[in-house]
Design a protein around this motif. Structure first.
Motif, PDB file in Angstrom:
ATOM      1  N   GLU A 290       0.837  -1.192   0.000  1.00 42.66           N
ATOM      2  CA  GLU A 290       0.000   0.000   0.000  1.00 42.66           C
ATOM      3  C   GLU A 290       0.876   1.249   0.000  1.00 42.66           C
ATOM      4  O   GLU A 290       1.876   1.309   0.701  1.00 42.66           O
ATOM      5  CB  GLU A 290      -0.881  -0.027   1.256  1.00 42.66           C
ATOM      6  CG  GLU A 290      -1.748   1.177   1.446  1.00 42.66           C
ATOM      7  CD  GLU A 290      -2.574   1.071   2.700  1.00 42.66           C
ATOM      8  OE1 GLU A 290      -3.801   0.913   2.569  1.00 42.66           O
ATOM      9  OE2 GLU A 290      -2.007   1.144   3.804  1.00 42.66           O
TER      10      GLU A 290
ATOM     11  N   ARG B 155       1.059   5.090   1.095  1.00 39.96           N
ATOM     12  CA  ARG B 155       0.376   5.996   2.014  1.00 39.96           C
ATOM     13  C   ARG B 155       1.284   7.175   2.331  1.00 39.96           C
ATOM     14  O   ARG B 155       2.495   7.106   2.166  1.00 39.96           O
ATOM     15  CB  ARG B 155      -0.052   5.293   3.287  1.00 39.96           C
ATOM     16  CG  ARG B 155       1.068   4.831   4.170  1.00 39.96           C
ATOM     17  CD  ARG B 155       0.529   4.148   5.425  1.00 39.96           C
ATOM     18  NE  ARG B 155       1.594   3.759   6.299  1.00 39.96           N
ATOM     19  CZ  ARG B 155       2.079   4.516   7.286  1.00 39.96           C
ATOM     20  NH1 ARG B 155       1.574   5.690   7.504  1.00 39.96           N
ATOM     21  NH2 ARG B 155       3.061   4.086   8.035  1.00 39.96           N
TER      22      ARG B 155
ATOM     23  N   ASP C 291       0.580  12.275   9.037  1.00 38.74           N
ATOM     24  CA  ASP C 291      -0.859  12.503   9.016  1.00 38.74           C
ATOM     25  C   ASP C 291      -1.141  14.005   8.951  1.00 38.74           C
ATOM     26  O   ASP C 291      -1.536  14.622   9.927  1.00 38.74           O
ATOM     27  CB  ASP C 291      -1.515  11.876  10.241  1.00 38.74           C
ATOM     28  CG  ASP C 291      -3.030  11.869  10.130  1.00 38.74           C
ATOM     29  OD1 ASP C 291      -3.544  12.036   9.014  1.00 38.74           O
ATOM     30  OD2 ASP C 291      -3.684  11.699  11.167  1.00 38.74           O
TER      31      ASP C 291
ATOM     32  N   TYR D 104      -2.596  17.962   0.511  1.00 38.21           N
ATOM     33  CA  TYR D 104      -2.401  17.128  -0.679  1.00 38.21           C
ATOM     34  C   TYR D 104      -2.594  15.638  -0.440  1.00 38.21           C
ATOM     35  O   TYR D 104      -1.736  14.819  -0.707  1.00 38.21           O
ATOM     36  CB  TYR D 104      -1.010  17.391  -1.281  1.00 38.21           C
ATOM     37  CG  TYR D 104      -0.635  18.848  -1.310  1.00 38.21           C
ATOM     38  CD1 TYR D 104      -1.411  19.750  -2.015  1.00 38.21           C
ATOM     39  CD2 TYR D 104       0.452  19.323  -0.599  1.00 38.21           C
ATOM     40  CE1 TYR D 104      -1.113  21.101  -2.025  1.00 38.21           C
ATOM     41  CE2 TYR D 104       0.765  20.674  -0.603  1.00 38.21           C
ATOM     42  CZ  TYR D 104       0.002  21.562  -1.321  1.00 38.21           C
ATOM     43  OH  TYR D 104       0.301  22.891  -1.322  1.00 38.21           O
ATOM     44  N   LYS D 105      -3.757  15.275   0.048  1.00 39.22           N
ATOM     45  CA  LYS D 105      -4.081  13.874   0.281  1.00 39.22           C
ATOM     46  C   LYS D 105      -4.141  13.115  -1.052  1.00 39.22           C
ATOM     47  O   LYS D 105      -4.721  13.597  -2.015  1.00 39.22           O
ATOM     48  CB  LYS D 105      -5.432  13.744   0.993  1.00 39.22           C
ATOM     49  CG  LYS D 105      -5.421  14.248   2.408  1.00 39.22           C
ATOM     50  CD  LYS D 105      -6.774  14.036   3.044  1.00 39.22           C
ATOM     51  CE  LYS D 105      -6.762  14.464   4.492  1.00 39.22           C
ATOM     52  NZ  LYS D 105      -8.053  14.221   5.125  1.00 39.22           N
ATOM     53  N   ILE D 106      -3.565  11.936  -1.092  1.00 40.74           N
ATOM     54  CA  ILE D 106      -3.570  11.123  -2.308  1.00 40.74           C
ATOM     55  C   ILE D 106      -4.981  10.801  -2.738  1.00 40.74           C
ATOM     56  O   ILE D 106      -5.319  10.851  -3.920  1.00 40.74           O
ATOM     57  CB  ILE D 106      -2.741   9.834  -2.085  1.00 40.74           C
ATOM     58  CG1 ILE D 106      -1.258  10.189  -1.948  1.00 40.74           C
ATOM     59  CG2 ILE D 106      -2.949   8.852  -3.237  1.00 40.74           C
ATOM     60  CD1 ILE D 106      -0.386   9.023  -1.585  1.00 40.74           C
ATOM     61  N   SER D 107      -5.852  10.502  -1.796  1.00 40.78           N
ATOM     62  CA  SER D 107      -7.235  10.119  -2.128  1.00 40.78           C
ATOM     63  C   SER D 107      -8.040  11.286  -2.709  1.00 40.78           C
ATOM     64  O   SER D 107      -9.080  11.066  -3.327  1.00 40.78           O
ATOM     65  CB  SER D 107      -7.943   9.585  -0.883  1.00 40.78           C
ATOM     66  OG  SER D 107      -7.989  10.589   0.112  1.00 40.78           O
ATOM     67  N   GLU D 108      -7.555  12.519  -2.544  1.00 38.81           N
ATOM     68  CA  GLU D 108      -8.274  13.680  -3.064  1.00 38.81           C
ATOM     69  C   GLU D 108      -7.598  14.310  -4.279  1.00 38.81           C
ATOM     70  O   GLU D 108      -8.021  15.361  -4.753  1.00 38.81           O
ATOM     71  CB  GLU D 108      -8.412  14.719  -1.952  1.00 38.81           C
ATOM     72  CG  GLU D 108      -9.265  14.219  -0.793  1.00 38.81           C
ATOM     73  CD  GLU D 108      -9.307  15.192   0.369  1.00 38.81           C
ATOM     74  OE1 GLU D 108      -8.716  16.297   0.278  1.00 38.81           O
ATOM     75  OE2 GLU D 108      -9.933  14.853   1.382  1.00 38.81           O
TER      76      GLU D 108
ATOM     77  N   ASP E 200      -7.466  13.257 -11.182  1.00 34.39           N
ATOM     78  CA  ASP E 200      -6.966  12.182 -12.042  1.00 34.39           C
ATOM     79  C   ASP E 200      -6.437  12.716 -13.376  1.00 34.39           C
ATOM     80  O   ASP E 200      -6.277  11.974 -14.332  1.00 34.39           O
ATOM     81  CB  ASP E 200      -8.053  11.124 -12.273  1.00 34.39           C
ATOM     82  CG  ASP E 200      -9.285  11.686 -12.946  1.00 34.39           C
ATOM     83  OD1 ASP E 200      -9.352  12.911 -13.153  1.00 34.39           O
ATOM     84  OD2 ASP E 200     -10.172  10.893 -13.281  1.00 34.39           O
TER      85      ASP E 200
END
Length: 95
Positions: free
Chosen positions: A77, A79, A83, A87-91, A94
């Protein structure tokens, strides 16, 4: 496709608790006798390469007499190390 099993993890140091080395075995099908071959202590790059090549990597427990009980599949994974809120990867977009 080969089957690999992780039976132990050695921590890098007492402060950061990252598992840097993993004690591994590979299942070998030998005519008339199947066995687990000890591979030594491997790093996460070795494990990642095996998964990337389509091999199955599992957790497990070494019992005795070269017997291993297999557990759950292992995945790699990506990550963020800290914390934080930036710039969160999930946000990320694309594009």
């Amino acid at each position: 496709m080969n089957i690999y099993v992780i039976v132990a993890a050695a921590h890098e140091n007492a402060v950061n608790h990252l598992n840097s080395k993993f004690k591994m075995y590979r299942y070998q099908e030998i005519p008339g006798e199947d066995e687990w071959k000890f591979l030594g202590w491997k790093n996460i790059h070795f494990i990642s390469d095996k998964i990337k090549m389509g091999n199955k990597v599992l957790t497990g427990k070494f019992i005795a007499n070269n017997e291993i009980l297999t557990g759950e599949p292992v995945e790699i994974e990506l990550r963020i190390a800290k914390d934080k809120k930036k710039y969160k990867i999930s946000e990320m977009p694309d594009k």
